[in-house]
Design an enzyme around this catalytic site. Structure first.
Site, mmCIF file in Angstrom:
data_model
loop_
_atom_site.group_PDB
_atom_site.id
_atom_site.type_symbol
_atom_site.label_atom_id
_atom_site.label_comp_id
_atom_site.label_asym_id
_atom_site.label_seq_id
_atom_site.Cartn_x
_atom_site.Cartn_y
_atom_site.Cartn_z
ATOM 1 N N GLU A 293 -10.430 -27.491 30.882
ATOM 2 C CA GLU A 293 -9.668 -27.943 32.037
ATOM 3 C C GLU A 293 -9.689 -26.964 33.206
ATOM 4 O O GLU A 293 -8.650 -26.691 33.802
ATOM 5 C CB GLU A 293 -8.229 -28.220 31.609
ATOM 6 C CG GLU A 293 -7.441 -26.984 31.110
ATOM 7 C CD GLU A 293 -7.541 -26.707 29.616
ATOM 8 O OE1 GLU A 293 -8.547 -27.126 29.002
ATOM 9 O OE2 GLU A 293 -6.627 -26.076 29.067
ATOM 10 N N HIS A 317 -7.808 -36.479 29.214
ATOM 11 C CA HIS A 317 -7.172 -35.290 28.629
ATOM 12 C C HIS A 317 -7.296 -34.090 29.572
ATOM 13 O O HIS A 317 -6.298 -33.446 29.914
ATOM 14 C CB HIS A 317 -7.812 -34.999 27.271
ATOM 15 C CG HIS A 317 -7.258 -33.789 26.586
ATOM 16 N ND1 HIS A 317 -6.272 -33.867 25.640
ATOM 17 C CD2 HIS A 317 -7.535 -32.463 26.721
ATOM 18 C CE1 HIS A 317 -5.965 -32.648 25.214
ATOM 19 N NE2 HIS A 317 -6.729 -31.776 25.858
ATOM 20 N N GLU A 318 -8.513 -33.816 29.996
ATOM 21 C CA GLU A 318 -8.711 -32.631 30.853
ATOM 22 C C GLU A 318 -7.969 -32.785 32.173
ATOM 23 O O GLU A 318 -7.405 -31.838 32.708
ATOM 24 C CB GLU A 318 -10.201 -32.369 31.093
ATOM 25 C CG GLU A 318 -11.057 -32.225 29.830
ATOM 26 C CD GLU A 318 -10.484 -31.261 28.802
ATOM 27 O OE1 GLU A 318 -9.819 -30.290 29.195
ATOM 28 O OE2 GLU A 318 -10.687 -31.484 27.589
ATOM 29 N N HIS A 321 -4.352 -31.945 31.940
ATOM 30 C CA HIS A 321 -4.072 -30.503 31.960
ATOM 31 C C HIS A 321 -3.712 -30.005 33.367
ATOM 32 O O HIS A 321 -3.175 -28.908 33.497
ATOM 33 C CB HIS A 321 -5.289 -29.720 31.462
ATOM 34 C CG HIS A 321 -5.309 -29.486 29.989
ATOM 35 N ND1 HIS A 321 -4.277 -28.874 29.312
ATOM 36 C CD2 HIS A 321 -6.254 -29.764 29.051
ATOM 37 C CE1 HIS A 321 -4.593 -28.787 28.020
ATOM 38 N NE2 HIS A 321 -5.773 -29.332 27.839
ATOM 39 N N GLU A 340 -1.347 -28.228 24.834
ATOM 40 C CA GLU A 340 -2.198 -29.296 24.298
ATOM 41 C C GLU A 340 -1.428 -30.550 23.891
ATOM 42 O O GLU A 340 -1.943 -31.658 23.987
ATOM 43 C CB GLU A 340 -3.020 -28.767 23.120
ATOM 44 C CG GLU A 340 -4.023 -27.689 23.517
ATOM 45 C CD GLU A 340 -4.996 -28.141 24.600
ATOM 46 O OE1 GLU A 340 -5.173 -29.361 24.811
ATOM 47 O OE2 GLU A 340 -5.580 -27.253 25.250
ATOM 48 N N ASP A 397 -9.955 -18.595 18.640
ATOM 49 C CA ASP A 397 -10.923 -19.698 18.506
ATOM 50 C C ASP A 397 -10.960 -20.254 17.088
ATOM 51 O O ASP A 397 -11.511 -21.330 16.856
ATOM 52 C CB ASP A 397 -12.334 -19.226 18.868
ATOM 53 C CG ASP A 397 -12.438 -18.799 20.325
ATOM 54 O OD1 ASP A 397 -11.578 -19.212 21.128
ATOM 55 O OD2 ASP A 397 -13.366 -18.040 20.647
ATOM 56 N N TYR A 405 -2.315 -30.553 19.028
ATOM 57 C CA TYR A 405 -2.761 -31.751 19.744
ATOM 58 C C TYR A 405 -2.065 -33.010 19.200
ATOM 59 O O TYR A 405 -1.269 -33.645 19.880
ATOM 60 C CB TYR A 405 -4.275 -31.931 19.591
ATOM 61 C CG TYR A 405 -5.120 -30.918 20.322
ATOM 62 C CD1 TYR A 405 -5.738 -31.252 21.518
ATOM 63 C CD2 TYR A 405 -5.326 -29.641 19.822
ATOM 64 C CE1 TYR A 405 -6.545 -30.333 22.190
ATOM 65 C CE2 TYR A 405 -6.117 -28.716 20.486
ATOM 66 C CZ TYR A 405 -6.729 -29.070 21.668
ATOM 67 O OH TYR A 405 -7.513 -28.161 22.328
HETATM 68 ZN ZN LIG Z 1 -6.729 -29.676 26.034
#
Ligand SMILES: [Zn+2]
Length: 628
Positions: A293, A317-318, A321, A340, A397, A405
């Site tokens: 994003e 979704h992006e 953000h 998220e 990560d 989410y």
């Molecule tokens: Zn996201």
């Protein structure tokens, strides 16, 4: 773990003095690490950054400077930056009269994941600190692609991925979401290529290769982004558009024709879009994520260009953000669900406006499936199945995130159902407005919720099991039920197939990608070779889009179905999205011969993967070796 370990692991630093060796200088105390960063935001923080960078495709380095304006709240005499595998050449101070002088600085010892602190001695009248530096080939936040790895095969390409803690590998910075700053950049690239950033962007190639960028809204470091390649622009509306390679840009424009409508739907929930322009850069296939994003310019995997517009909710979704994450930002990575979860919730609300409630529910059902897959892997009692997750110094990560989410989306949907959509939407709007350009912790969110929704009515708060949702693993009993008639249809066809109906005999009329995913995800495994052949002959899954193949290939692997292996190999060689290749490698690694085959393919594929993808697959295929 990091907080405690840092004090022990960082030895007292030897003093490096560039300005004066003669007189004895006070030692610089090595900084401790908090939230993966050496920065001390409460003491002195960057408020603005000016970058100047040469992009050198021959040597795979960025060379130049990053110049910072300071907000020295605590009258501190030292500022700490985060760096990772950077060569620091020189640091210059500028005082409030514009006088410059070389700074005294120390590059400290390296900590795994965190990198080295750059500690610069500053003075009461220091206004600006300029760091001259270059990146190294090890920069984990930058990927350099050869021409062969692009769609056009003629020009090299590079792009960055900064979230969560990779910005420090290409810009020295205070790499924590707790600090926001505005920025400008001058970027110099080889002639003929276009440079783009998470900022105001060009629409055409600059003949001299010089680009100027400005980001007027303050952003945290993880939203710094740069991409350079043979890129063209197409507008999709008055304030939306797509960038991609010439070979891809028109397909991308067709796929993302609804950007403007998405924006209108998002604004109805979040309030006016505050970033000016919204564009999407469709990257080459090695991009490790679905989307990132970056403000004003979402970076996206080419997988979204599915040809049937069925995967564009990733862009919803992006775009979402732009409110949750970019505007109201998680204060620490432990609070990642605030970024998220709200984003996934708003994404589904955008889906609902554009494509109907059923489409949104199907997306949620696919999301729950992904969540269950992850939770089966990590164990349902894991604390990572709570919304609030202690990262505890783990590689961000590698921390499981499906709770952040999909569980968070169920939580927020439960809140909507309980309060009524009108009340809940009012709350959401107020939440974004009153915390715009600020950070948010889980604790603060709960306080805000109690104050603004429950007015201290703790009985009602408790009845909704909110603390259980946030702090306990698993899905509480008051979770909303999600169902879809279209998926019921798909499930009937699965049942028919199980009873022996041939592939051609199934009723799949009008199915789009997500219905095929549902179908393939729920086939029994392993299937006999003849049945796989029947399916592949009827629907050509071996040549379907990446999302369909991701659901098809586990059946190929489970049955060790040889005719499917060329497509499997091609998939692993050409797709770099971590979420798409990691589960396939995991399936292969379940048997010794599968593992051996996977290691063979990975040897060839690995150089084409982004470092984030490499780290994830290394752990799957070589679990005995600890990731570096
Ligand atoms: Zn996201």
């Amino acid at each position: 773990m990091i907080r405690n370990a840092a004090a022990i692991l960082v030895p007292v630093l030897a003093l490096v003095s560039l300005s004066s060796c003669a007189k004895k200088e006070a030692a610089i105390t090595p900084p401790t690490v908090e939230n993966y960063s050496y920065a001390k935001p409460a003491e002195v923080a960057v408020s603005h950054m000016d970058i100047d960078l040469d992009v050198d495709f021959d040597n795979h380095v960025l060379t130049g400077s990053a110049s910072f304006l300071l907000d020295n709240k605590a009258k501190s005499n030292v500022i700490h930056f985060d760096t990772w595998a950077l060569n620091i050449r020189d640091v210059v101070l500028e005082d409030d009269q514009g006088n410059e002088k070389k700074a005294r600085f120390v590059v400290g010892d390296s900590l795994e994941l965190i990198g080295r602190p750059l500690s610069v001695v500053i003075e009461p009248n220091t206004r600006r600190v300029t760091v001259h530096y270059r990146t190294t080939a090890a920069a984990r936040g930058v990927q350099w692609l050869t021409p062969e790895q692009t769609a056009g095969k003629q020009h090299p390409y590079m792009y960055t991925q900064s979230e969560a803690i990779h910005a420090r590998s290409w810009v020295p910075c205070q790499d924590t979401p707790a600090i926001r700053f505005t920025y400008t950049a001058n970027v110099h690239v080889p002639g003929g290529l276009m440079a783009l950033m998470s900022a105001e962007n060009p629409r055409a190639v600059a003949a001299d290769g010089n680009y100027r960028f400005e980001m007027k809204q303050p952003v945290p470091s993880y939203l710094l982004a740069l991409a350079v390649g043979n890129i063209q622009y197409r507008a999709t509306g008055p304030r939306t558009g797509v960038y991609s390679e010439p070979e891809m840009v028109d397909k991308a424009k067709w796929e993302l024709a609804d950007l403007e409508k998405m924006m209108e739907a998002a604004e109805k929930l979040g309030g006016p879009y505050r970033w000016g322009q919204y564009d999407v850069l469709v990257l080459p296939p090695s991009f490790p994520l679905g989307g990132m994003e970056n403000p004003r310019l979402t970076f996206a995997t080419p997988i979204i260009v599915a040809g049937d517009r069925s995967l564009v909710s990733l862009i919803a979704h992006e775009m979402a953000h732009s409110w949750s994450g970019n505007l109201v930002t998680n204060a620490t990575w432990n609070d990642f669900w605030l970024n998220e979860g709200f984003t996934t919730y708003v994404e589904r609300r955008i889906d609902e406006v554009l494509y109907g409630r059923e489409y949104a529910d199907m997306q949620t059902m696919l999301g729950i499936r992904d969540l269950n897959e992850e939770w089966d892997e990590i164990g349902k009692d894991s604390q990572d199945c709570a919304l609030y997750t202690e990262y505890n110094g783990r590689n961000p990560d590698e921390v499981p995130t499906m709770a952040a989410y999909e569980k968070a989306n169920l939580f927020l949907t439960m809140m909507e159902d309980s309060l009524g959509r009108g009340n809940w939407d009012k709350f959401l709007r107020q939440y974004f407005d009153s915390h715009a350009f600020q950070t948010m912790t889980t604790k603060h969110f709960i306080r805000y919720l109690k104050d603004n929704v429950f007015a201290e009515d703790s009985t009602r708060y408790d009845a909704l099991k909110i603390d259980e949702w946030i702090y306990k693993p698993g899905i509480p009993s008051n979770a909303p039920r999600v169902a879809s008639k279209r998926f019921d249809q798909v499930d009937m066809q699965i049942a028919a197939f199980k009873q022996g109906v041939s592939a051609k005999g199934l009723n799949t009329k009008g199915w789009v990608t997500i219905e095929w995913q549902r179908f393939l995800d729920n086939l029994p495994r392993p299937l006999p070779a003849a049945r796989l052949q029947d399916l592949d002959t009827a629907y050509d899954f071996s040549h379907a889009n990446a999302a369909i193949q991701r659901s098809w290939l586990p059946s190929v692997i489970a049955a060790k179905w040889e005719p499917g292996y060329p497509a499997l190999e091609n998939y692993l060689m050409t797709i770099g999205r971590r979420f798409f290749v990691r589960p396939i490698y995991m399936d292969l690694a379940k048997t010794p011969e599968g593992l051996e085959w996977a290691r063979g393919v990975y040897k060839k594929a690995r150089p084409g993967y982004h470092p984030m993808t490499q780290t994830g697959i290394d752990l799957v295929l070589y679990p005995e070796k600890k990731a570096e």
